[in-house]
Design a protein around this motif. Structure first.
Motif, PDB file in Angstrom:
ATOM      1  N   ASP A 184      -0.722 -10.454  -5.948  1.00 12.04           N
ATOM      2  CA  ASP A 184       0.015 -11.847  -5.574  1.00 12.04           C
ATOM      3  C   ASP A 184       0.011 -11.839  -7.444  1.00 12.04           C
ATOM      4  O   ASP A 184      -0.895 -11.859  -8.123  1.00 12.04           O
ATOM      5  N   THR A 186       2.504 -13.988  -8.607  1.00 11.69           N
ATOM      6  CA  THR A 186       3.044 -15.494  -8.557  1.00 11.69           C
ATOM      7  C   THR A 186       2.625 -15.888 -10.250  1.00 11.69           C
ATOM      8  O   THR A 186       2.453 -16.661 -10.711  1.00 11.69           O
ATOM      9  N   ARG A 188       3.155 -19.403 -11.943  1.00  8.29           N
ATOM     10  CA  ARG A 188       3.193 -20.347 -11.438  1.00  8.29           C
ATOM     11  C   ARG A 188       3.985 -21.627 -12.260  1.00  8.29           C
ATOM     12  O   ARG A 188       3.935 -22.778 -11.992  1.00  8.29           O
TER      13      ARG A 188
END
Length: 378
Positions: A184, A186, A188
């Protein structure tokens, strides 16, 4: 053939001995990949390990002719069996050229095995060392033995690299197997918000790197390039944003803040890298791996040895660790070429999908062994 496309310079006659105690986790997984990779590359390979590990290396029948197993009684920690294990290694040392010990205990045994052995029969020792407690007298003693006997140390953490820097000829971060390249990562925080939080004016170009912030040649070159890039090209503004950790982090943040360098909070490293126009990968990084940077699809420049640059293939231009001019040239080339940045970013993403991390590790280790083999014993 190495990932960089160059023929590996290690002699085909080289005999490699991998040493493990009762080791578990990522360190032993690398050892297993290395054993298979080195056998497939045509080298004579042996494993000296606790009986619990023997038979678990998955060596296919067609490679078994060049493979030997040696049983050690050593456990994961110090036991009364250690002198016997060290003596077993001692007896085999005259028949091997490179010893790669995986784990602090194994590396300690590998060092103790030199006792009484004539210098002309000494193999070169590479030690992969995980974190250890310097306040623990047993672990500290083992670490000191490794420092006196190893030619190369691969540290799984930055504190280990820092500890051995200057003590042994070759010290690098160990490359470990990443169980899932789709970790992960990601993003943000939007790119514009990251830049605003960093205080970057509109139109400013951003070069980011997770390079380790401790005293090493590549970092000095990156800082030199940051200091010079705006002086060389006054038609644009470039800021270098560093996310790495290390003992010099606060010093760099303080001393280079007026020279085009920002030290970003280490916890923001994914967002910062994703917001950059160009990223700099290096042999020694913290927080993000090469595979992580590739997943972020950023145009990249690699600084360091050709051996370690091989993981990037054609996805990043490589420059020597001490060559500021080359680093400036490659960064400026990417900033001047929007199409080139896109091509590089796409190549990086494709690279992380195509490259087998395990195969790359075993090949990189062979290149390291060749470097270690060439180190003078004097």
């Amino acid at each position: 053939m190495s990932e960089s496309g160059e023929v590996n310079p290690l002699s085909a006659d080289t005999r490699i001995l991998h040493v493990l105690a009762d080791t578990t986790g990522p360190v032993v997984e690398v050892a297993k990949l290395a054993v298979l990779g080195h056998l497939r590359a045509g080298f004579k390979v042996a494993v000296a390990a606790h009986r619990s590990l023997l038979g678990t290396f998955g060596v296919p029948e067609e490679l078994a002719g060049e493979f030997r197993e040696i049983e050690l009684t050593a456990r994961r920690r110090l036991t009364t069996a250690d002198p016997g294990s060290a003596f077993t290694l001692h007896k085999y040392y005259q028949h091997v050229d490179i010893v790669h010990a995986h784990g602090l205990h194994a590396a300690t045994l590998a060092g103790l095995a030199f006792t009484g052995l004539p210098a002309r029969l000494h193999p070169k020792v590479v030690a992969t060392i995980e974190s250890f407690d310097s306040a623990n007298v047993i672990e500290k003693t083992g670490a000191e033995i490794v420092g006196r006997t190893a030619t190369a140390v691969l540290g799984t953490t930055e504190p280990v690299v820092d500890y051995y820097g200057g003590r042994v000829p070759v010290v690098e971060r160990a490359e470990l197997v990443h169980p899932d390249i789709d970790a992960d990562l990601t993003v943000r925080t939007p790119r514009a918000e990251v830049r605003r939080e960093l205080g970057l004016a509109q139109g400013t170009w951003m070069v980011a790197s997770p390079i380790a912030l401790r005293d090493h040649t590549a970092l000095a070159t990156v800082l030199d390039a940051a200091d010079q890039i705006n002086q060389r090209r006054r038609d644009r503004k470039v800021v270098f944003v560093l996310t790495g950790t290390g003992k010099d982090r606060s010093t760099i943040s303080r001393e280079f803040s007026d020279r085009g360098v920002l030290v970003a909070p280490a916890g923001d490293l994914v967002d910062v890298a994703a917001a950059a126009d160009v990223v700099i990968a290096s042999e020694t990084m913290t927080g993000l791996s090469h595979e992580d940077l590739m997943q972020l699809s950023k145009p990249a420049v690699f600084i360091g040895s050709d051996r370690r640059a091989g993981i990037w293939g054609e996805a990043a231009k490589a420059v020597p660790a001490d060559d500021t001019e080359a680093l400036l040239r490659e960064i400026n080339h990417l900033l001047d070429d929007p199409a080139g940045r896109g091509t590089s970013a796409v190549a990086a993403k494709k690279r992380v999908i195509d490259v087998s991390n395990g195969a790359a590790i075993s090949e990189t280790l062979l290149d390291l062994y060749a470097e270690v083999d060439a180190v003078s014993d004097s």
